[in-house]
Each structure stands twice: as structure tokens, then as C-alpha cells.
Design a protein around this motif. Structure first.
Motif, PDB file in Angstrom:
ATOM      1  N   ALA A 147       0.831  -1.204   0.000  1.00  0.00           N
ATOM      2  CA  ALA A 147       0.000   0.000   0.000  1.00  0.00           C
ATOM      3  C   ALA A 147       0.867   1.256   0.000  1.00  0.00           C
ATOM      4  O   ALA A 147       0.597   2.216  -0.732  1.00  0.00           O
ATOM      5  N   HIS A 148       1.920   1.253   0.811  1.00  0.00           N
ATOM      6  CA  HIS A 148       2.796   2.424   0.853  1.00  0.00           C
ATOM      7  C   HIS A 148       3.532   2.592  -0.472  1.00  0.00           C
ATOM      8  O   HIS A 148       3.635   3.707  -1.005  1.00  0.00           O
ATOM      9  N   GLU A 149       4.034   1.494  -1.023  1.00  0.00           N
ATOM     10  CA  GLU A 149       4.740   1.577  -2.298  1.00  0.00           C
ATOM     11  C   GLU A 149       3.805   1.972  -3.429  1.00  0.00           C
ATOM     12  O   GLU A 149       4.162   2.780  -4.290  1.00  0.00           O
ATOM     13  N   ASN A 150       2.592   1.423  -3.437  1.00  0.00           N
ATOM     14  CA  ASN A 150       1.636   1.766  -4.485  1.00  0.00           C
ATOM     15  C   ASN A 150       1.268   3.239  -4.442  1.00  0.00           C
ATOM     16  O   ASN A 150       1.054   3.864  -5.493  1.00  0.00           O
ATOM     17  N   SER A 160      -6.668  -0.333  -5.381  1.00  0.00           N
ATOM     18  CA  SER A 160      -6.007  -0.673  -4.114  1.00  0.00           C
ATOM     19  C   SER A 160      -5.915  -2.178  -3.846  1.00  0.00           C
ATOM     20  O   SER A 160      -5.940  -2.595  -2.685  1.00  0.00           O
ATOM     21  N   TRP A 161      -5.817  -2.989  -4.889  1.00  0.00           N
ATOM     22  CA  TRP A 161      -5.573  -4.415  -4.641  1.00  0.00           C
ATOM     23  C   TRP A 161      -4.399  -4.956  -5.443  1.00  0.00           C
ATOM     24  O   TRP A 161      -4.136  -6.161  -5.431  1.00  0.00           O
ATOM     25  N   LYS A 162      -3.637  -4.089  -6.085  1.00  0.00           N
ATOM     26  CA  LYS A 162      -2.458  -4.505  -6.830  1.00  0.00           C
ATOM     27  C   LYS A 162      -1.286  -4.692  -5.870  1.00  0.00           C
ATOM     28  O   LYS A 162      -1.015  -3.831  -5.029  1.00  0.00           O
ATOM     29  N   PHE A 163      -0.591  -5.845  -5.976  1.00  0.00           N
ATOM     30  CA  PHE A 163       0.601  -6.030  -5.154  1.00  0.00           C
ATOM     31  C   PHE A 163       1.668  -6.864  -5.845  1.00  0.00           C
ATOM     32  O   PHE A 163       2.792  -6.940  -5.373  1.00  0.00           O
ATOM     33  N   CYS A 164       1.319  -7.535  -6.937  1.00  0.00           N
ATOM     34  CA  CYS A 164       2.311  -8.351  -7.647  1.00  0.00           C
ATOM     35  C   CYS A 164       3.139  -7.477  -8.579  1.00  0.00           C
ATOM     36  O   CYS A 164       2.630  -6.556  -9.215  1.00  0.00           O
ATOM     37  N   LYS A 165       4.421  -7.785  -8.647  1.00  0.00           N
ATOM     38  CA  LYS A 165       5.292  -7.062  -9.558  1.00  0.00           C
ATOM     39  C   LYS A 165       5.236  -7.692 -10.940  1.00  0.00           C
ATOM     40  O   LYS A 165       4.939  -8.875 -11.072  1.00  0.00           O
ATOM     41  N   PRO A 166       5.514  -6.912 -12.009  1.00  0.00           N
ATOM     42  CA  PRO A 166       5.898  -5.502 -11.975  1.00  0.00           C
ATOM     43  C   PRO A 166       4.717  -4.589 -11.663  1.00  0.00           C
ATOM     44  O   PRO A 166       3.573  -4.916 -11.949  1.00  0.00           O
ATOM     45  N   LEU A 167       5.023  -3.458 -11.047  1.00  0.00           N
ATOM     46  CA  LEU A 167       3.994  -2.485 -10.717  1.00  0.00           C
ATOM     47  C   LEU A 167       3.438  -1.891 -12.014  1.00  0.00           C
ATOM     48  O   LEU A 167       4.176  -1.321 -12.816  1.00  0.00           O
ATOM     49  N   THR A 168       2.140  -2.040 -12.203  1.00  0.00           N
ATOM     50  CA  THR A 168       1.507  -1.658 -13.467  1.00  0.00           C
ATOM     51  C   THR A 168       0.397  -0.657 -13.207  1.00  0.00           C
ATOM     52  O   THR A 168      -0.449  -0.870 -12.324  1.00  0.00           O
ATOM     53  N   CYS A 169       0.384   0.407 -13.982  1.00  0.00           N
ATOM     54  CA  CYS A 169      -0.662   1.431 -13.897  1.00  0.00           C
ATOM     55  C   CYS A 169      -1.358   1.543 -15.242  1.00  0.00           C
ATOM     56  O   CYS A 169      -0.703   1.710 -16.282  1.00  0.00           O
ATOM     57  N   ASP A 170      -2.683   1.463 -15.220  1.00  0.00           N
ATOM     58  CA  ASP A 170      -3.494   1.594 -16.432  1.00  0.00           C
ATOM     59  C   ASP A 170      -4.176   2.954 -16.425  1.00  0.00           C
ATOM     60  O   ASP A 170      -4.898   3.299 -15.478  1.00  0.00           O
ATOM     61  N   ILE A 207      -5.168 -12.635  -2.728  1.00  0.00           N
ATOM     62  CA  ILE A 207      -4.708 -14.019  -2.563  1.00  0.00           C
ATOM     63  C   ILE A 207      -4.953 -14.824  -3.832  1.00  0.00           C
ATOM     64  O   ILE A 207      -4.073 -15.547  -4.323  1.00  0.00           O
ATOM     65  N   VAL A 208      -6.153 -14.695  -4.395  1.00  0.00           N
ATOM     66  CA  VAL A 208      -6.509 -15.493  -5.570  1.00  0.00           C
ATOM     67  C   VAL A 208      -5.696 -15.048  -6.785  1.00  0.00           C
ATOM     68  O   VAL A 208      -5.240 -15.882  -7.577  1.00  0.00           O
ATOM     69  N   THR A 209      -5.502 -13.748  -6.959  1.00  0.00           N
ATOM     70  CA  THR A 209      -4.680 -13.286  -8.093  1.00  0.00           C
ATOM     71  C   THR A 209      -3.214 -13.695  -7.906  1.00  0.00           C
ATOM     72  O   THR A 209      -2.511 -13.976  -8.893  1.00  0.00           O
ATOM     73  N   PHE A 210      -2.747 -13.736  -6.669  1.00  0.00           N
ATOM     74  CA  PHE A 210      -1.389 -14.217  -6.410  1.00  0.00           C
ATOM     75  C   PHE A 210      -1.256 -15.683  -6.827  1.00  0.00           C
ATOM     76  O   PHE A 210      -0.289 -16.076  -7.499  1.00  0.00           O
ATOM     77  N   LEU A 211      -2.242 -16.512  -6.437  1.00  0.00           N
ATOM     78  CA  LEU A 211      -2.211 -17.927  -6.822  1.00  0.00           C
ATOM     79  C   LEU A 211      -2.269 -18.087  -8.340  1.00  0.00           C
ATOM     80  O   LEU A 211      -1.576 -18.933  -8.916  1.00  0.00           O
ATOM     81  N   HIS A 212      -3.097 -17.269  -8.978  1.00  0.00           N
ATOM     82  CA  HIS A 212      -3.227 -17.337 -10.431  1.00  0.00           C
ATOM     83  C   HIS A 212      -1.915 -16.963 -11.115  1.00  0.00           C
ATOM     84  O   HIS A 212      -1.493 -17.609 -12.091  1.00  0.00           O
ATOM     85  N   LYS A 213      -1.253 -15.932 -10.622  1.00  0.00           N
ATOM     86  CA  LYS A 213       0.016 -15.500 -11.213  1.00  0.00           C
ATOM     87  C   LYS A 213       1.087 -16.578 -11.051  1.00  0.00           C
ATOM     88  O   LYS A 213       1.830 -16.889 -11.999  1.00  0.00           O
TER      89      LYS A 213
END
Length: 537
Positions: free
Chosen positions: A142-145, A187-197, A397-403
């Protein structure tokens, strides 16, 4: 019928008994003087002739009635034969359809059985490990985002301002302000690379305008396979109204418009190619727009690159505005600047392309994005859910597992957008009190179960189109709320191999989920958690 036959027999018998030729020769001569006997015989013969004629008439009538009856019986036989054939044919077709349905159901069950179907509700997910995993994701990311969003917004403003300066105001498209969408701004992005749309609306130069033709309009000619798309028509002055013609043609210096003075500079309408339209049409072409936007972004970066100490490159030539920012420290930030067309005065936009879209639509069809309303829906729930709710943690959690599973077995048709859509459906269907942080384990199981059921049914409806459960506070346009639901899994219906691969991917993800989560949180007791996750994300 029987009475007529009896009368006929009586007449024949009387004729036989009274006919003169039946008597012997010697008895056939009558005295010439007996005229009275001859008169009676003639009278009797006349009556017999009348009876004969009457009987013949009755017999002819009876024959005609029998013919009509036989014809009717023939027609009736043909009719019932046809009806019987139709009923038999319908029964056979129903049996074939049922058989096909059973075969398809068996095939789908075989796909799940071959991949080792796992019930998400039977998965063993340690509550403490999930809690610590989400704490790490929340507090560090959250702080990095926040810092990344602040940098991206400032850089995007500078880049777009430079882009406007390199564009010709009279001939090029007019670029508006960007809008942040996607996981980073939700506010749910946490996997790298950091991506902004970022989506960037643009409009045609004056005096041109856009007209929109949606798939859900009553007069639409868009085919069902292009559901969720629309066409954008570029209109020229005077095309749809009786405006002044001085704006649609160059009249020369010797001609004077009676409606406009000499100081009013008329704007000449541009050709379809200059307006980025498809060949021989007035429909806006995505390929032309992306080519123009990529050239413009390249020129804009060339004018401001001296102010920054990082490198900017295009990640893909097929996606305009797909930028990769590399800092001297090696840190990478991905930016997707997407040119879009705003739908009237709504927050829905026609998108030239999606960064992670599985489906691609040919020109001149533009997919309609309602990402802004999805972001507003998440904000709506964040205000009403319990404090420290777990809904975003479940999605992380689910997007982390998917990645991680995609890194093991490769990409599939399942995307993070499908997972977010499943979460939004659950938020709309479950009570707000059930999303407390203590219920995170059960909500993760619910989310995975929802995705599994959607894969089995090959149907995952878009959360906005045709969904009356969306709160009115989100202010979804009525045309979108009343539209037919859109199946996000429609590609899986026709592509069986892709469907089987996606099911196998998901089942492997379920099978590996406990191991993956525990593998990246091995040092809960000695503080090694942060280092493990930083290296893996």
C-alpha cells in the motif's frame, strides 16, 4: 341402402314374371279384341320404367357419396400420417438433443475428472498464514503503491501536456485528461511488476464530432458475436443538419459567406484518412488511432526526456502507449496509456485495446469499458463493509495464486479481470457482515468455488451489463443496466481445447494453493516474511 336393394329385387322379379317372352308360344297370342288387357300391361310397363329410373338415380347418388367418403377417408389418412411423421420426427430430434446434451455434460465432467476436480471448500488454508500474508501485502504494497501512483500521475500529466503541444490543433485529435483504472487505482495490486493503467479520452478536431452505434440499440446492425462493442462514426459539418457549407469546403479567397464575416475563419472538414477512419468509410479505426497515438507519444517523450533520469521504451508495437519505465536502480514501472472515446456524457469509454485482453475485436468494432463504474462499485462497498474487511485481501490471494500458477503451467484464458468480476458478484449477493477479516478463509473458498462453478457452466456474466443488483449510487447508465448480460466466458463455449486447458490450469491452482501460500510465508516467527515476499512478488 338395404331398402333400395330390396325394391330393385322386387322390380326385377315382377319383370321376369310378367314379361311376354317367358310364356310358351301357344299361350302368347291374345285376342285382338282384348284391348283393355293390353292397356294395363303398357301402364304396368311404364311404372316399371319409372321405378327403374328412380333406382338408377339413387344408385348414382350413392356411388357419388361413396366416392366423397373414400376421398375424405384418403385425405384423413394422409393428414394423420403426416401428423404421425411430424410427431415421430420431433421425438427423434429431442432424443438427439438430449443425447448431445448428455454427451457434452459427460465431456465436461470428463474434463474436470481428468484434471482431478478439487472442491475449494475442502481446501485446507491456514488462517494465521493467510492473515500474515495479507498483512504483508497490505502494509508494504500500500505504501509503495501510493508512491508509484503519485509518480505516475505527475509523469502522465507532463507527457500528455507535451503531446498536446506536438499535435496540430486544426487537424489532430484533441487529447483530454487521463483517468486511472485497474488494480493499482482500486487498491488491490501487489504483484510485480507495478503496473498502472490510464485511459486518455480524445475527440475529433472542430467542427467534427462522434456518433455512437451500440450493439444494444434497437436499430443496431452489430452481430451477436460482437456483443459489448460499438461503432464510432465521424460526422462532418452539414452531414446531419442544414449547417453552413463554408465549414465543409474551401471556398477560396474570392468567395464570401453571407452568414460569416471575414474575421470568422471557417474550418475545412478533413478527409476520412486524416480523421483516422477505416478505408472508404467514416467509421473510426482502432489501428489508425493506435498508430497516431504511438507516434504522438514518441514525439512527446522526445521533447521532455531531458528532464528525467530514467529510460522509457515501448513494450509492444501492437499496443499504443504501453510504456516501460526503467530507473537507474533497476526498478521497473509499467504504464499502459490507452486512447479511448467517451460515450456521450457518461463514464463509459470505447477502448482501443485492453492490456491483458484475451479477445480481440476487428475494426471498426470498439469494446465498451465500464472500469470507472467498477472502481466506483468497490468504493461503494468499502464504505459499507466492516472495518478491516477482507474482500480486497481475498482478491489479492486469488490473483497471487493465479500468477504463480501461470508461471508454472503458462497462461490460460482465465484472467485477473475474471477473478475481480467473480468477487464483485459475491459482494452483491452476500451480506456485508460476512466480509469481516475473521471470515477471510471462508470468503477465499467462496471466491474459488464461484470461479469453479462458472467454469463448469462456461458462463461468467459481466457485473455491470444487465445487472439490476448494482446499487443506484454507482450511477450506471440506464442503457447499460437494461442491456442483455454479457458472458465473459463465451470464448470457452466454442473453443474446447482452450476450455480444457483453462480447467486444468484452475484445478492445478487449487491443488497447489496451500503449498504456494505457505512457500512464500515460511518465516512467520523470525521476521523473514518480508524478505521472502519481496523477492517473490
Amino acid at each position: 341402402m338395404q331398402g333400395a336393394i330390396a325394391r330393385l329385387c322386387v322390380v326385377v322379379a315382377a319383370a321376369i314374371l310378367n314379361h311376354p317372352s317367358l310364356f310358351p308360344h301357344e299361350n302368347t297370342t291374345l285376342p285382338d279384341q282384348d284391348e283393355e288387357l293390353i292397356a294395363r300391361m303398357r301402364e304396368h310397363e311404364a311404372r316399371l320404367e319409372m321405378e327403374k329410373a328412380k333406382l338408377e338415380k339413387e344408385l348414382s347418388q350413392m356411388d357419388s357419396k361413396q366416392e366423397e367418403t373414400s376421398l375424405q377417408e384418403g385425405y384423413s389418412w394422409y393428414f394423420w400420417s403426416t401428423v404421425s411423421f411430424i410427431i415421430f420426427f420431433t421425438i427423434e430430434m429431442c432424443r438427439v438433443d438430449l443425447a448431445d446434451g448428455e454427451v457434452r455434460q459427460v465431456e465436461e465432467e470428463e474434463v474436470f475428472s481428468e484434471s482431478g476436480s478439487i472442491n475449494p471448500r475442502m481446501m485446507v488454508l491456514d488462517k494465521d498464514i493467510l492473515s500474515n500474508f495479507c498483512d504483508k501485502c497490505t502494509y508494504t504494497s500500500a505504501h509503495e503503491n501510493w508512491r508509484v501512483r503519485e509518480f505516475v500521475e505527475g509523469f502522465a500529466d507532463d507527457l500528455l501536456e507535451s503531446l498536446r503541444s506536438v499535435c496540430n490543433r486544426d487537424t489532430d485529435m484533441e487529447v483530454g485528461d487521463f483517468v486511472g483504472i485497474g488494480s493499482m487505482f482500486e487498491s488491490w495490486k501487489f504483484c510485480k511488476p507495478l503496473t498502472c493503467d490510464l485511459i486518455v479520452p480524445f475527440s475529433p478536431p472542430d467542427p467534427h464530432s462522434f456518433q455512437y452505434h451500440l450493439w444494444c440499440s434497437s436499430s443496431s446492425d452489430i452481430t451477436p458475436d460482437m456483443q459489448g462493442c460499438g461503432k464510432i462514426k465521424v460526422t462532418t459539418p452539414g452531414e446531419n443538419s442544414g449547417g453552413c457549407l463554408c465549414g465543409s469546403a474551401n471556398l477560396g479567397e474570392d468567395m464570401l459567406c453571407l452568414l460569416h464575416g471575414r474575421n470568422d475563419t471557417p474550418k475545412v472538414s478533413l478527409s476520412p484518412d486524416e480523421l483516422l477512419c477505416s478505408r472508404d468509410t467514416n467509421c473510426l479505426a482502432k489501428d489508425q488511432v493506435m498508430k497516431w497515438f504511438q507516434i504522438s507519444v514518441t514525439k512527446a517523450w522526445g521533447r521532455i526526456s531531458h528532464k528525467y533520469d530514467f529510460d522509457v521504451t515501448f513494450r509492444s508495437l501492437d499496443a499504443a502507449g504501453a510504456l516501460k519505465i526503467r530507473f537507474p536502480s533497476g526498478k521497473i514501472i509499467v504504464m499502459n496509456i490507452i486512447p479511448v472515446v467517451q460515450l456521450e456524457d457518461t463514464d463509459a469509454y470505447f477502448v482501443s485495446h485492453f492490456p491483458s485482453d484475451v479477445d480481440s475485436f476487428p475494426d471498426p468494432y470498439w469494446p465498451l469499458s465500464v472500469a470507472v463504474y467498477e472502481r466506483n462499485l468497490l468504493k461503494h462497498f468499502s464504505k459499507r463493509l466492516p472495518k478491516h474487511s477482507c474482500h480486497l485481501h481475498c482478491l489479492q490471494i486469488v490473483t497471487f495464486l493465479h500468477k504463480k500458477q501461470s508461471g508454472l503451467t503458462g497462461k490460460s484464458a482465465l484472467t485477473n479481470y475474471h477473478l475481480k468480476t467473480a468477487l464483485l458478484h459475491l459482494l452483491l449477493s452476500k451480506k456485508t457482515i460476512t466480509w469481516s477479516i475473521e471470515s477471510m478463509q471462508h470468503r477465499v473458498q467462496d471466491l474459488l468455488s464461484f470461479v469453479q462453478r462458472s467454469l463448469q457452466e462456461k458462463r461468467l456474466n459481466h457485473v455491470m451489463f444487465g445487472n439490476t443488483k448494482v446499487p443506484e449510487e454507482v450511477q450506471v447508465p440506464e442503457m447499460i443496466r437494461r442491456a442483455e448480460p454479457i458472458n465473459l466466458f463465451r470464448t470457452l463455449v466454442l473453443q474446447r481445447e482452450l476450455y480444457a486447458a483453462t480447467v486444468r490450469h484452475f484445478q492445478e491452482m487449487l491443488r497447489n494453493a496451500p503449498v504456494l501460500i505457505q512457500e512464500y510465508t515460511p518465516y512467520l516467527s523470525n521476521g523473514g516474511l518480508h524478505h521472502s515476499l519481496d523477492e517473490s512478488l
